[in-house]
Design a protein around this motif. Structure first.
Motif, short mmCIF file in Angstrom:
data_model
loop_
_atom_site.label_atom_id
_atom_site.label_comp_id
_atom_site.label_asym_id
_atom_site.label_seq_id
_atom_site.Cartn_x
_atom_site.Cartn_y
_atom_site.Cartn_z
N TYR A 63 -3.80 -8.19 -36.20
CA TYR A 63 -4.53 -9.32 -36.37
C TYR A 63 -5.81 -9.14 -35.62
O TYR A 63 -6.18 -8.09 -35.13
CB TYR A 63 -3.78 -10.54 -35.49
N ASP A 64 -6.77 -10.08 -35.97
CA ASP A 64 -8.13 -9.95 -35.38
C ASP A 64 -8.31 -10.44 -33.97
O ASP A 64 -8.15 -11.61 -34.05
CB ASP A 64 -9.33 -10.62 -36.42
N ASP A 65 -8.22 -9.41 -33.05
CA ASP A 65 -8.27 -9.95 -31.66
C ASP A 65 -9.68 -10.38 -31.32
O ASP A 65 -9.51 -10.84 -29.83
CB ASP A 65 -7.78 -8.65 -30.83
N GLN A 66 -10.53 -10.57 -31.87
CA GLN A 66 -11.75 -11.28 -31.70
C GLN A 66 -11.71 -12.76 -31.96
O GLN A 66 -12.58 -13.41 -31.69
CB GLN A 66 -13.07 -10.67 -32.39
N VAL A 67 -10.69 -13.05 -32.69
CA VAL A 67 -10.28 -14.45 -33.08
C VAL A 67 -9.84 -15.26 -31.98
O VAL A 67 -8.86 -14.80 -31.33
CB VAL A 67 -9.69 -14.54 -34.22
#
Length: 361
Positions: free
Chosen positions: A132-136
């Motif tokens: 998953y995009d951990d910046q989201v």
């Protein structure tokens, strides 16, 4: 008004796209036909959820017995989703991450919560390192302890993280204290349609206990085991095999499973409590059990997977006198469920054939 299981919330999104009931069926067929293995399972569940039947079949994990398939009410799953949404104050349009296997109830309930509460759900393949995009920024996510351990540096943008499937390791507690989001341990099982109680793990000012969700009543039977009364989730009260300490009619802590309790020389010992003490001292997987003893009745043993010779007398200094193992056994590989939980009884059977005893120095 209580939502009906046959309605999809207008704010529901899956991987960024909005769907009504009919378009979600089309996506489900596509996932089954063209998706990866985990997507096929999601597609199968969504089709079951969207059919005209009032119930769906779910599989238990088999951690305490033989895995079995049970039929559960879809409307009961709606009530479970609402209870979680109310407790964590989830709102339509909140963003959630789904990184658990949908084979089992925890993964299925992530989808149900999204459809009923109107969440924007991003789903990724379930793994130790979910892609998953951990910046989201995510408002809500559920993980198992192994995922938390392997992704500690990637959790800063998750506002509410619930952790279940196994006891939360004491060794992880220091690492989650500085996370900006709130982390909770959960208590529940397939029969209770995921968790019925949660316990805060970080940002604590005093010791926390499991607190039941709205609509749940608890008590103890004559054995001291937890009894769950959840009329919106189950037809009958559920008598568990978990010995608990009640702090109120809404708060409790689990001491251990009655099937695991060891009576050594008249002293009642809970393997789970001994394991928690040893957790930071033993690098590989292990568990505490017992075997017959002429003097003590039962003696404590330690069962270790893949011995790395790290166990020394100092390993047991954290234990009380009666808690210290009288023998250590090593197995090359533990028996486990599909979800990765240790099957203690099956593994103990392997001791008779394949174990080697490690000397206690």
């Amino acid at each position: 008004m209580i939502p009906s299981y046959d309605k999809i919330h207008l704010r529901f999104k899956l991987n960024g796209s909005s769907y009504d009931k009919e378009s979600l069926k089309e996506v489900s067929y596509s996932l089954i036909k063209e998706g990866e293995a985990y997507e096929k399972i999601i597609g199968d569940f969504l089709l079951d959820w969207l059919d005209d039947k009032e119930s769906v079949e779910v599989k238990t994990s088999g951690s305490t017995g033989t895995p079995k398939v049970i039929s559960v009410s879809k409307q009961a799953m709606v009530h479970s989703a609402l209870a979680t949404g109310n407790y964590f104050k989830l709102s339509p349009g909140d963003r959630a991450l789904h990184c658990l296997p949908t084979n089992f109830i925890a993964g299925k309930m992530m989808l149900v919560r999204a459809m009923i509460l109107g969440l924007e759900l991003d789903m990724v393949a379930p793994s130790r390192l979910p892609a998953y995009d951990d910046q989201v920024v995510y408002d809500f996510c559920a993980m198992i302890p192994m995922q938390v351990k392997d992704n500690l540096e990637r959790l800063k943008n998750i506002k509410t993280l619930i952790v279940g499937g196994a006891a939360f390791p004491a060794t992880l507690m220091p690492f989650i204290q500085d996370l900006p989001g709130n982390v909770y341990a959960t208590y529940g099982m397939t029969e209770t349609l995921s968790h019925i109680a949660v316990k805060p793990l970080n940002h604590l000012k005093k010791a926390a206990h499991f607190q039941v969700l709205e609509g749940i009543d608890i008590s103890q039977d004559e054995r001291g085991c937890l009894v769950i009364d959840a009329p919106d989730l189950m037809v009958e009260k559920l008598v568990t095999n978990d010995i608990v300490e009640l702090y109120s009619d809404k708060e409790f802590d689990v001491l251990g499973r009655i099937d695991n309790v060891i009576n050594s020389g008249g002293v009642k010992l809970f393997p789970e409590q001994i394991e928690a003490k040893l957790d930071s001292n033993i690098g590989q997987r292990f568990f505490i059990s017992s075997e017959e003893d002429e003097v003590l009745g039962e003696k404590v043993i330690l069962v270790v997977e893949k011995d790395d010779s790290s166990i020394t007398p100092s390993t047991f200094k954290v234990l009380d006198k009666f808690e210290k193992p009288k023998a250590v056994y090593v197995l090359e590989q533990f028996e486990e469920t599909i979800s990765g939980k240790i099957r203690r009884k099956n593994t103990l059977e392997l001791l008779k054939k394949h174990s080697k005893q490690k000397p206690l120095i």
